[in-house]
Motif scaffolding. Sequence first.
Motif, mmCIF file in Angstrom:
data_model
loop_
_atom_site.group_PDB
_atom_site.id
_atom_site.type_symbol
_atom_site.label_atom_id
_atom_site.label_comp_id
_atom_site.label_asym_id
_atom_site.label_seq_id
_atom_site.Cartn_x
_atom_site.Cartn_y
_atom_site.Cartn_z
ATOM 1 N N GLY A 92 -10.562 1.904 -16.625
ATOM 2 C CA GLY A 92 -10.445 0.417 -17.132
ATOM 3 C C GLY A 92 -11.574 -0.286 -16.246
ATOM 4 O O GLY A 92 -11.955 0.022 -15.109
ATOM 5 N N GLU A 145 -12.871 -3.605 -14.511
ATOM 6 C CA GLU A 145 -12.445 -4.538 -13.707
ATOM 7 C C GLU A 145 -12.754 -5.797 -14.164
ATOM 8 O O GLU A 145 -13.992 -6.189 -14.758
ATOM 9 C CB GLU A 145 -12.832 -4.386 -12.208
ATOM 10 C CG GLU A 145 -12.065 -5.398 -11.255
ATOM 11 C CD GLU A 145 -10.571 -5.052 -11.197
ATOM 12 O OE1 GLU A 145 -9.568 -5.657 -11.038
ATOM 13 O OE2 GLU A 145 -10.219 -3.844 -11.274
ATOM 14 N N ARG A 146 -11.914 -6.637 -14.605
ATOM 15 C CA ARG A 146 -12.303 -7.985 -15.112
ATOM 16 C C ARG A 146 -12.748 -8.875 -13.879
ATOM 17 O O ARG A 146 -12.076 -8.913 -12.729
ATOM 18 C CB ARG A 146 -11.004 -8.631 -16.010
ATOM 19 C CG ARG A 146 -11.012 -8.053 -17.393
ATOM 20 C CD ARG A 146 -9.780 -8.328 -18.083
ATOM 21 N NE ARG A 146 -9.348 -7.206 -18.881
ATOM 22 C CZ ARG A 146 -8.330 -6.653 -19.160
ATOM 23 N NH1 ARG A 146 -7.399 -7.188 -18.807
ATOM 24 N NH2 ARG A 146 -8.516 -5.471 -19.951
ATOM 25 N N ARG A 170 -10.851 -11.779 -10.828
ATOM 26 C CA ARG A 170 -9.579 -11.284 -10.095
ATOM 27 C C ARG A 170 -9.719 -11.215 -8.751
ATOM 28 O O ARG A 170 -9.781 -10.031 -8.256
ATOM 29 C CB ARG A 170 -9.033 -10.046 -10.783
ATOM 30 C CG ARG A 170 -8.635 -10.279 -12.213
ATOM 31 C CD ARG A 170 -8.308 -8.952 -12.849
ATOM 32 N NE ARG A 170 -7.012 -8.620 -12.076
ATOM 33 C CZ ARG A 170 -5.914 -8.610 -12.237
ATOM 34 N NH1 ARG A 170 -5.353 -9.254 -13.194
ATOM 35 N NH2 ARG A 170 -4.905 -8.373 -11.165
#
Lengths: 429, 311, 274
Positions: free
Chosen positions: B16, B18-19, B22
């Motif tokens: 996924g 990483e947004r 964060r």
Amino acid sequence: MRIIKLCSVFAIICTIFAITGCANDSKADSSPSSSQGKVKLVFWSHQEDAFMNAYKKVISDYEALHPDVSIDYQTFPYDVYNQKLKASFSAKSPPDIAEMFGTWVPEYSKNGLLAEIPGSEQLQTEYYEAPLGGYTLNGKLYGLPLEFNIENGGMLIHPEMLKEHGIANPPATWDELVADAKLLTVRDGKRIKVKGFDFVSGDNITFTFLSMILQQNGKYWGEDDHVNFQTPEAQKAMSALTDLVANDKVADLTTFGGELDTSDYFFQGRSAMTYRGPWTVAAGLNTYKVKDFEYVPVPSFTTNPPSFSAESGWGIVASEKSKQQKAAVDFITYMSSNDNLLAWNQSTFTVPAKKAVAENPEFLKSNPYMKTSLDILQLGKWIGPIADRDFFFKTINDHFQLMATGQEAVEKGLQNIEKTINESQDQHK
Amino acid sequence: MNLDTATGRNKGIEPGIERPGRKNGRKFIYLSLAPVLLLFGVFAFLPIGWSLGLSVFKYNPLSGSALFVGADNYIRMLGDSVFLKSLWVTFKFVIIAVMVNIIITLMIAVAIQRIRSGWLRSLMRTLFFLPTIAPLAGTAIVWSTMFNFNHGLFNILLDKMHMAPIQWLSDPHYALYSVIMMTLWADIGYNIVLFIAGLDSIPEMYYEAAILDGASRWHIFKDITLPLLRRSMLFISVTTVVSYFQAFAQFQIMTKGEPFNETRVLALHIYEQAFSNSNMGYASAMATVFLMIILVVTLLQLKWGRTEWEY
Amino acid sequence: MHRRNKWLDGLIMLVLIVAACAMLLPYAWMVLSSLKSNMEIVSGSHTFLPSKASLEGYRTVLVDAPFGRWLMNSAVTSIVITAATLFTSALAGYIFAKHQFKGQKLLFILILATMMIPFQVIMIPTYLITAKLGLVNQLMAIILPNLVSSYGVFLAKQFIEDIPQDLLDAARMDGAGELRLMVRIIAPLILTMLSALGIFTFMNSWNNYLWPLIILNDESKMTVPLALVYFNGTHMVNYNVVMSAAVLITLPVIAVFLIFQKQFIKGLTMTGMK
């Protein structure tokens, strides 16, 4: 199902704890609680029952005399001992006192890792020259030998076997030795059942070879710490030695490199005469519980006296880095007193390195088998500045086997030995 | 490098993304990765780098001073007969042991898989697997007593059959094979279990179709079983080759490289040069070469393995 | 189903049974030798069974040496190593699988590369580092270098990658912290892999021989595999004692294996671990 598993794991853990408990109980009183203000020394040695018991006795005597000193005695199997010593000295965390084989010592002393033993001039007169060689550097002593490592000069014989073949006395000359050995060899088809004269062991091939050179008044050290085996003396010695296996067939290579010593085969009755140091007598008396053997002189290869090359044997050194260097050196001095060495040599069945001990009639009385070795101590010559003992011996042994089985001519073999050993000598400068 | 597992799982889903923003995540990464990396750094990266660096020095750990010698250590290897011999012995050991291992384990796995009763099958599997979990040091010592000339099991058996005893560990003709025998005993269990798993994953329908066509047993094995076992085969050969290259304890305990360096594998030779002979620099240079050999062999195997199952 | 051929099946079964017996032979040899007296072994009597069973070997191991203490040392170090390895592997695997940061790929490849290095190659530097840290002759020296495992990290990453991202996102929405996420959501999902890793880590550290041999000096600090060399004298080998020690060391491992056999085989086929 899961419960059963958990229970069994629990049971195993309980068992482990139970065993631990028992074992600890029996050990509890032997581990002294460390109290404040005590000088603590760590002492390493290799493992051998007789040696360990002898050391333990000296240590407890010393501790009784010096209540402020406690000595932590740690032992290791011989196979890993050399490597452990090197690792600990390299990492600057050596033991305070270490038992070292004399031929290992120069590598440490020339790198300034060992403490000097005071009074070297006096000590040099008290000890034989050969055993002291390894411990000496530039006229100073870095440790003291406990024993004279002598693999030469004496051999184990079964007098009964000699008599059976009509041989009244042990051989007095080299030719007689070879002739007797041929008579004594018993064959079973192609295999040798009883060897006439067994010298094929890790130590004795090399020692016999070097001593045979000396007995012809030859030399095997050249310049610059290089060996020189291109001499007629070396040729003659090696030819005679390989002949014993290849032509005379009084010994073979089958037991070389096995886990048993040549002396073990001797005591099992598989050889009539075995060239080995007097220390092997202890195994015969104590382990095999036999008495039907004698320890007699091996005749010289020539008409010269049977001079021989010898090593420094086991001795003790103190670490230069030790925080308790003074106490460590003091322990070495204590251990090297005549009385303590006498007791130590007696109980370990080793040959004394100190003249006073060797000349003490008490010693011969307790170890009558030693007479042969004691008689020739002053004929011993230090083996010389070998940089890597195991490698030196292994090289000679390997090529000896090749030469004895005809895979390499003696001349070529000696050239190869010389080249390989000198390369190793150069690596360690 | 693809070290996918034996029975073959699905390829992982893409990680996924990483947004951004964060902060907690960042902090977590650094906080938790730091100690792990520190340990890797101190006990893996640093020693490896150190060892590589040493390979251009002449270094005796006792003297503490290192002399820069450039490529000398590497050049010396080319003329060092013991090193070349040990290279030869290593390859001989790996090739023979791996081939025999794979043939035996495949045969046993096929045989065990034929057993119909479940408990008997798992009993057999257990029996063959048991030696793999025992400490190798212990196994080596037990086997060296079995090989003993005077009172070892094998010579007792030979004696019972009225045959001449053999110097199992000190005859140059037998020593390496004796160690191979012991090594095989000690770890064929792994590969048997892996092969059984591979065989189990072959759908029954392939066999049924072949039987309907009247194919012989041998043809079924050759044309169906073997090709469908390619993945297991590749995995097993890669891991077995790497682990046999690194084999050490059995040689150190049973033969110490003797007789005549006939069993001096590289791992042992490096260890002895470093610890017994104090030639740390030279040992490190040999270690570097050793590492390269393992890497190249592994990559070659992976390459061949791939092309083979693509046809 | 295959065409069944009774004769062939019978023959294969027979061969298998013979092979299985051959596999058991060394165990039988080990146990029987441990019951002989040393003299009987050394004197070369050509018999398989002991002429007179003696427990002398076991007595020497259990009474003359702190064997219980060694068992304890082995158990403690192995348990600590296993627990720590599971934790660090899962943690690092999770980060490598589900997070991104600079240099991630390179770092992962570096960690993987360490798998290829034979231990002998890095032994001296490792020894020197351990000595610098003042850990020579400490049980900590056994534990510390083994707290992380590159293979563990690799496996954990592979398995965690299979976990759907949605699942993690959903948990994060609920306000779960990263650590909580790992323990509550990820760990249960990779439990089979973790138990395989755990079993093999435990076995490997229990059986580890070379490193303890080099780093430990004190008799009271040794681990069990060292017992084998401990009883090997210089010129005289006490075969029966060595064999007794071998039996005592092998027994717990076999017990653990028989208990966890299913997980063992499952984990092995799933991870291909050695």
